[in-house]
Scaffold this active site. Structure first.
Site, short mmCIF file in Angstrom:
data_model
loop_
_atom_site.label_atom_id
_atom_site.label_comp_id
_atom_site.label_asym_id
_atom_site.label_seq_id
_atom_site.Cartn_x
_atom_site.Cartn_y
_atom_site.Cartn_z
N ASP A 12 2.03 40.65 -22.48
CA ASP A 12 1.88 39.65 -23.64
C ASP A 12 0.87 38.77 -23.29
O ASP A 12 0.19 38.78 -22.45
CB ASP A 12 3.33 38.74 -23.58
N ASP A 14 0.25 35.41 -25.39
CA ASP A 14 0.41 33.82 -25.37
C ASP A 14 1.31 33.41 -24.19
O ASP A 14 2.47 33.77 -24.50
CB ASP A 14 0.68 33.13 -26.56
C1 XBP Z 1 3.13 34.09 -29.07
C2 XBP Z 1 3.34 33.45 -30.56
C3 XBP Z 1 2.02 33.30 -31.51
C4 XBP Z 1 1.25 32.08 -30.88
C5 XBP Z 1 0.42 31.61 -32.12
O1 XBP Z 1 2.69 35.40 -29.10
O2 XBP Z 1 4.37 33.62 -30.81
O3 XBP Z 1 2.66 33.09 -32.86
O4 XBP Z 1 2.25 31.07 -30.78
O5 XBP Z 1 -0.42 32.69 -32.43
P1 XBP Z 1 2.77 36.20 -27.71
P2 XBP Z 1 -0.58 32.96 -34.02
O6 XBP Z 1 3.54 37.37 -28.40
O7 XBP Z 1 1.28 36.72 -27.59
O8 XBP Z 1 3.54 35.23 -26.73
O9 XBP Z 1 -0.80 31.84 -34.68
O10 XBP Z 1 -1.81 33.87 -33.97
O11 XBP Z 1 0.50 33.67 -34.34
MG MG Z 2 4.16 34.71 -25.19
#
Ligand code: XBP
Ligand code: MG
Length: 248
Positions: A12, A14
């Site tokens: 993953d 973020d």
């Molecule tokens: C986490 C998310 C993303 C980020 C923001 O992604 O839910 O929406 O918070 O990025 P991950 P965007 O699956 O990597 O944990 O604004 O591009 O959605």
């Molecule tokens: Mg994440």
């Protein structure tokens, strides 16, 4: 169930590869101010809003929850407004990452490097936008960052966001692997459900925003990946297989 040889690690982005959500939060607030809106999310509010995967979905959810009467006026106008806000946010996030505001979490790069030298595949499964992945990893790994990953599935390929397993199923399909041949790394309950929903054992490294989540069903919950080796992952997976075999 006989333990299968681990063939790929799926990360993953973020919260897992890097602790990015403070920068995302600042970027959302920058976009709202730039658009002349009086919206401003604080950390407590954003911790709740992170239950909604996807920045656009998060904006729409907040808009409906706080100004419901306006949002139902016209789907097109709402969609265009959400897209414009998200474009402003993504640009602000890119500036923040490029200014050095975001760092990889401990142990991530070392584990990726060891996995690559031992012939394991590396992939990404994220609900964030492609430009955010490129911005973060170009800054952290360098201009050839894309060569490190066999497959990247993201918001552009998987419109149905976590906890739906779509993004992980896309990675498995592209790598021609089964869930039991891989290991996933996540930071949130949505991510855990998406990965395990695709049959992939999952190591969790929570962040400040997700530490309170329910991580039942995770292979391991660790403070971070510092010092974690491929041998550790294989031991944990084999022990889990042995335990589930014992239970079967
Ligand atoms: C986490 C998310 C993303 C980020 C923001 O992604 O839910 O929406 O918070 O990025 P991950 P965007 O699956 O990597 O944990 O604004 O591009 O959605
Ligand atoms: Mg994440």
């Amino acid at each position: 169930m006989t333990p299968s040889r681990m063939q790929a690690l799926i990360f993953d982005v973020d919260g897992t590869i890097a602790d990015t959500e403070r920068a995302h939060l600042a970027a959302f607030n920058h976009a709202f101010a730039e658009a002349g809106l009086d919206w401003r999310w604080d950390e407590a509010q954003y911790t709740q809003l992170l239950e909604i995967s996807g920045g656009k979905e998060r904006i729409l959810h907040y808009w409906r929850a706080t100004r419901g009467e306006m949002v139902d006026v016209s789907g097109t106008a709402v969609g265009e407004t959400v897209q414009r806000l998200h474009d402003l946010k993504t640009a602000a996030y890119e500036t923040m990452v490029n200014s050095g505001g975001v760092h990889l979490r401990p142990g991530v790069l070392e584990l990726m490097e060891e996995a690559r030298t031992r012939g394991l595949g590396l992939a990404i499964a994220t609900t964030t936008s492609p430009v955010n992945i490129a911005t973060l990893l170009r800054k952290a790994i360098g201009p050839h960052w894309r060569l490190s990953f066999s497959v990247i599935a993201d918001a552009s390929s998987a419109p149905v966001k976590k906890p739906d397993p779509q993004v992980y199923r896309q990675v498995l399909q592209a790598m021609k692997l089964r869930g039991r041949d891989c290991l996933a790394f996540e930071d949130s309950a949505n991510g855990l459900r998406a990965a395990t929903g695709a049959g992939i054992a999952t190591v969790i490294t929570p962040t400040h925003f997700t530490a309170h989540h329910d991580f039942g069903g995770a292979l391991r919950v660790l403070p971070d990946l510092a010092g974690v080796t491929v041998n550790d992952l294989q031991d944990w997976s084999c022990n889990a297989d042995a335990r589930s075999g014992a239970l079967a």
